[in-house]
Enzyme design. Structure first.
Site, mmCIF file in Angstrom:
data_model
loop_
_atom_site.group_PDB
_atom_site.id
_atom_site.type_symbol
_atom_site.label_atom_id
_atom_site.label_comp_id
_atom_site.label_asym_id
_atom_site.label_seq_id
_atom_site.Cartn_x
_atom_site.Cartn_y
_atom_site.Cartn_z
ATOM 1 N N LYS A 125 -45.801 147.336 42.730
ATOM 2 C CA LYS A 125 -45.754 147.582 44.175
ATOM 3 C C LYS A 125 -46.959 148.435 44.606
ATOM 4 O O LYS A 125 -47.685 148.988 43.761
ATOM 5 C CB LYS A 125 -44.430 148.277 44.503
ATOM 6 C CG LYS A 125 -43.179 147.442 44.167
ATOM 7 C CD LYS A 125 -41.926 148.187 44.642
ATOM 8 C CE LYS A 125 -40.668 147.668 43.998
ATOM 9 N NZ LYS A 125 -39.467 148.434 44.443
ATOM 10 N N TYR B 129 -37.188 140.115 49.758
ATOM 11 C CA TYR B 129 -36.032 141.020 49.671
ATOM 12 C C TYR B 129 -34.843 140.556 50.524
ATOM 13 O O TYR B 129 -34.008 141.371 50.892
ATOM 14 C CB TYR B 129 -36.453 142.427 50.089
ATOM 15 C CG TYR B 129 -37.141 143.226 48.996
ATOM 16 C CD1 TYR B 129 -36.545 143.392 47.740
ATOM 17 C CD2 TYR B 129 -38.367 143.846 49.223
ATOM 18 C CE1 TYR B 129 -37.165 144.137 46.743
ATOM 19 C CE2 TYR B 129 -38.989 144.602 48.218
ATOM 20 C CZ TYR B 129 -38.380 144.740 46.993
ATOM 21 O OH TYR B 129 -38.983 145.486 46.004
ATOM 22 N N PHE C 139 -32.156 150.572 54.371
ATOM 23 C CA PHE C 139 -33.547 150.805 53.976
ATOM 24 C C PHE C 139 -34.402 149.533 54.021
ATOM 25 O O PHE C 139 -35.579 149.573 53.683
ATOM 26 C CB PHE C 139 -33.608 151.422 52.572
ATOM 27 C CG PHE C 139 -32.880 150.624 51.517
ATOM 28 C CD1 PHE C 139 -33.490 149.541 50.900
ATOM 29 C CD2 PHE C 139 -31.585 150.958 51.138
ATOM 30 C CE1 PHE C 139 -32.829 148.798 49.932
ATOM 31 C CE2 PHE C 139 -30.910 150.214 50.168
ATOM 32 C CZ PHE C 139 -31.536 149.134 49.569
ATOM 33 N N ARG D 275 -36.090 144.027 32.740
ATOM 34 C CA ARG D 275 -35.356 145.034 33.524
ATOM 35 C C ARG D 275 -35.143 146.304 32.706
ATOM 36 O O ARG D 275 -35.133 147.408 33.248
ATOM 37 C CB ARG D 275 -34.001 144.472 33.977
ATOM 38 C CG ARG D 275 -34.102 143.303 34.949
ATOM 39 C CD ARG D 275 -34.352 143.729 36.367
ATOM 40 N NE ARG D 275 -33.293 144.556 36.918
ATOM 41 C CZ ARG D 275 -33.207 144.891 38.206
ATOM 42 N NH1 ARG D 275 -34.118 144.466 39.079
ATOM 43 N NH2 ARG D 275 -32.229 145.653 38.637
ATOM 44 N N ARG E 4 -40.055 153.219 35.124
ATOM 45 C CA ARG E 4 -39.688 154.102 36.241
ATOM 46 C C ARG E 4 -39.335 155.501 35.756
ATOM 47 O O ARG E 4 -39.635 156.497 36.423
ATOM 48 C CB ARG E 4 -38.531 153.492 37.030
ATOM 49 C CG ARG E 4 -38.948 152.301 37.888
ATOM 50 C CD ARG E 4 -37.726 151.566 38.404
ATOM 51 N NE ARG E 4 -38.044 150.496 39.349
ATOM 52 C CZ ARG E 4 -37.170 149.557 39.706
ATOM 53 N NH1 ARG E 4 -35.938 149.554 39.190
ATOM 54 N NH2 ARG E 4 -37.517 148.623 40.573
ATOM 55 N N ASN F 271 -40.646 153.400 43.569
ATOM 56 C CA ASN F 271 -40.321 153.196 42.148
ATOM 57 C C ASN F 271 -41.251 152.207 41.445
ATOM 58 O O ASN F 271 -40.945 151.683 40.387
ATOM 59 C CB ASN F 271 -38.841 152.847 41.972
ATOM 60 C CG ASN F 271 -38.449 151.540 42.623
ATOM 61 O OD1 ASN F 271 -39.298 150.807 43.134
ATOM 62 N ND2 ASN F 271 -37.162 151.237 42.611
ATOM 63 N N HIS G 127 -41.293 145.958 40.609
ATOM 64 C CA HIS G 127 -40.171 145.044 40.861
ATOM 65 C C HIS G 127 -40.011 144.108 39.673
ATOM 66 O O HIS G 127 -41.006 143.661 39.101
ATOM 67 C CB HIS G 127 -40.424 144.195 42.115
ATOM 68 C CG HIS G 127 -39.457 143.058 42.240
ATOM 69 N ND1 HIS G 127 -38.213 143.210 42.810
ATOM 70 C CD2 HIS G 127 -39.525 141.768 41.810
ATOM 71 C CE1 HIS G 127 -37.565 142.044 42.735
ATOM 72 N NE2 HIS G 127 -38.328 141.162 42.133
ATOM 73 N N GLU H 229 -38.035 133.752 42.943
ATOM 74 C CA GLU H 229 -39.161 134.652 43.201
ATOM 75 C C GLU H 229 -40.476 134.074 42.678
ATOM 76 O O GLU H 229 -41.514 134.195 43.337
ATOM 77 C CB GLU H 229 -38.870 136.033 42.600
ATOM 78 C CG GLU H 229 -37.759 136.752 43.369
ATOM 79 C CD GLU H 229 -37.243 138.015 42.711
ATOM 80 O OE1 GLU H 229 -36.333 138.643 43.292
ATOM 81 O OE2 GLU H 229 -37.718 138.385 41.612
HETATM 82 P P1 DAT Z 1 -34.325 146.872 41.922
HETATM 83 O O1 DAT Z 1 -35.744 147.017 42.443
HETATM 84 O O2 DAT Z 1 -34.063 147.795 40.765
HETATM 85 O O3 DAT Z 1 -33.955 145.440 41.636
HETATM 86 P P2 DAT Z 1 -32.696 146.625 44.326
HETATM 87 O O4 DAT Z 1 -32.925 145.161 44.225
HETATM 88 O O5 DAT Z 1 -31.295 147.103 44.476
HETATM 89 O O6 DAT Z 1 -33.343 147.399 43.073
HETATM 90 O O7 DAT Z 1 -33.524 147.226 45.546
HETATM 91 C C1 DAT Z 1 -34.833 146.774 45.801
HETATM 92 C C2 DAT Z 1 -35.686 147.961 46.151
HETATM 93 O O8 DAT Z 1 -35.194 148.573 47.335
HETATM 94 C C3 DAT Z 1 -35.687 149.093 45.111
HETATM 95 O O9 DAT Z 1 -36.589 148.846 44.043
HETATM 96 C C4 DAT Z 1 -36.098 150.260 45.944
HETATM 97 C C5 DAT Z 1 -35.421 149.971 47.280
HETATM 98 N N1 DAT Z 1 -34.127 150.655 47.359
HETATM 99 C C6 DAT Z 1 -32.991 150.333 46.698
HETATM 100 N N2 DAT Z 1 -31.997 151.174 47.002
HETATM 101 C C7 DAT Z 1 -32.528 152.063 47.880
HETATM 102 C C8 DAT Z 1 -32.020 153.202 48.561
HETATM 103 N N3 DAT Z 1 -30.761 153.585 48.415
HETATM 104 N N4 DAT Z 1 -32.863 153.877 49.376
HETATM 105 C C9 DAT Z 1 -34.141 153.484 49.545
HETATM 106 N N5 DAT Z 1 -34.680 152.427 48.928
HETATM 107 C C10 DAT Z 1 -33.895 151.721 48.117
HETATM 108 MG MG MG Z 2 -33.611 143.839 42.864
#
Ligand code: DAT
Ligand code: MG
Length: 151
Positions: free
Chosen positions: A11, A51, A59, A87, A104, A114, A117, A128
């Site tokens: 990212k 997303y 968010f 992962r 991370r 973080n 992705h 994706e």
């Molecule tokens: P991941 O990236 O581990 O697959 P995810 O798909 O649940 O996680 O979420 C996508 C991204 O969204 C994540 O990398 C960072 C952001 N994100 C997730 N939960 C969040 C939160 N509670 N507050 C802010 N950003 C968040």
């Molecule tokens: Mg995800």
């Protein structure tokens, strides 16, 4: 070997912090194979597509603004178990909860920054990869190391 492919993206925060080679090297040293890579600034609409599963989360807008704010390194990695193990290499979504030794865990502090992705399953991996890459951008090749990685 049961070969799989997964979509991995560094990212904007990971790119700006100079962590491209650090992240690539963790996948490479593990024994996974890079089959596609490019650097791109996604549009906000593209980020929303990427997303889309999170569109109802509070968010979502900030996340899509962020992903489209600066260059992203988009990649496809191939290997046995690469979706699930990718992962693991990445670590938990919230870097406060990611184990040390994970990307991370070692390199990020807060969930909104973080740095990386990774697809979360076979279906999202397929979707994706298709969203980010044209078929001709994926390169199939045999790595000389494969027989030493897989036996
Ligand atoms: P991941 O990236 O581990 O697959 P995810 O798909 O649940 O996680 O979420 C996508 C991204 O969204 C994540 O990398 C960072 C952001 N994100 C997730 N939960 C969040 C939160 N509670 N507050 C802010 N950003 C968040
Ligand atoms: Mg995800």
């Amino acid at each position: 070997a049961e070969m799989e492919r997964t979509f991995i993206a560094i990212k904007p925060d990971g790119v700006q912090r100079g962590l491209i080679s650090e992240i690539i090297s963790r996948f490479e040293r593990k024994g996974f194979k890079l089959v596609a890579i490019k650097i791109v600034v996604p549009s906000k609409e593209f980020a929303q597509k990427h997303y889309h599963d999170l569109k109802d989360r509070p968010f979502f807008n900030g996340l899509c603004e962020f992903l489209s704010s600066a260059p992203v390194v988009a990649m496809v990695w191939e290997g046995e178990g690469v979706i699930k193990y990718g992962r693991k290499l990445i670590g938990a979504t919230d870097p406060q909860k990611s184990e040390p030794g994970t990307i991370r865990g070692d390199l990020a502090v807060v969930v909104g920054r973080n740095i990386i992705h990774g697809s979360d399953g076979p279906e999202t991996a397929k979707d994706e990869i298709n969203l980010w890459f044209k078929p001709e951008e994926l390169v199939s090749y045999t790595s000389n190391a494969e027989k030493w990685i897989y036996g």
